[in-house]
Write an enzyme that holds these catalytic residues in place. Sequence first.
Site, mmCIF file in Angstrom:
data_model
loop_
_atom_site.group_PDB
_atom_site.id
_atom_site.type_symbol
_atom_site.label_atom_id
_atom_site.label_comp_id
_atom_site.label_asym_id
_atom_site.label_seq_id
_atom_site.Cartn_x
_atom_site.Cartn_y
_atom_site.Cartn_z
ATOM 1 N N THR A 91 59.115 67.131 42.874
ATOM 2 C CA THR A 91 58.096 67.576 41.919
ATOM 3 C C THR A 91 58.531 68.850 41.208
ATOM 4 O O THR A 91 58.313 69.011 40.002
ATOM 5 C CB THR A 91 56.744 67.790 42.624
ATOM 6 O OG1 THR A 91 56.340 66.555 43.225
ATOM 7 C CG2 THR A 91 55.666 68.249 41.655
ATOM 8 N N CYS A 92 59.172 69.741 41.941
ATOM 9 C CA CYS A 92 59.612 71.014 41.366
ATOM 10 C C CYS A 92 60.638 70.798 40.258
ATOM 11 O O CYS A 92 60.579 71.441 39.208
ATOM 12 C CB CYS A 92 60.182 71.909 42.454
ATOM 13 S SG CYS A 92 59.048 72.171 43.839
ATOM 14 N N SER A 93 61.590 69.888 40.493
ATOM 15 C CA SER A 93 62.681 69.663 39.543
ATOM 16 C C SER A 93 62.342 68.681 38.436
ATOM 17 O O SER A 93 62.911 68.753 37.357
ATOM 18 C CB SER A 93 63.917 69.146 40.288
ATOM 19 O OG SER A 93 64.469 70.173 41.065
#
Length: 160
Positions: A47-49
């Site tokens: 999700t972060c990337s």
Amino acid sequence: MIQTGQSIPEVVVQQITPKGIEKTDTVSLFGTGKTVLFAVPGAFTPTCSEQHLPGFVQHFDEFRRQGYDVACMAVNDPFVMQAWMKSAGVPDGMRMVADGNAELARALGLELDASAYGMGIRSKRFAMLIQDGAVKQLFVEAPGEFRVSTAEHMLEAIAG
């Protein structure tokens, strides 16, 4: 957990700059002006990337037009943050902050124990508006969610 109106605690972190990795403190980073600080549980995580960082990269110029600096924080070492910054095409001027020992996450009361997933202590996913060193608005995600810390939500919060 830090509350609206409180000052950002003074903690030494490492910032990734065009010159390399530099130790700095939160007062230098957030003590004057307006900043959107968003935190992710980990660089290179799905999700972060795929969503969180890319949203802020995409809307970076809009934040700047609104008078805000943008800073991304993760509990990762500075070398990981530097590699993530390069692979994600982070624009010049976006601050990448390595909180390698989770000292800032803990000082904010926003640490996350991800030991069950083999990730140790991390930061909760959050975003905040900081003005002259004080928290103006804070948005902390519920576990497994990605709604209130998005770039789009933060632009709505700025618009008021």
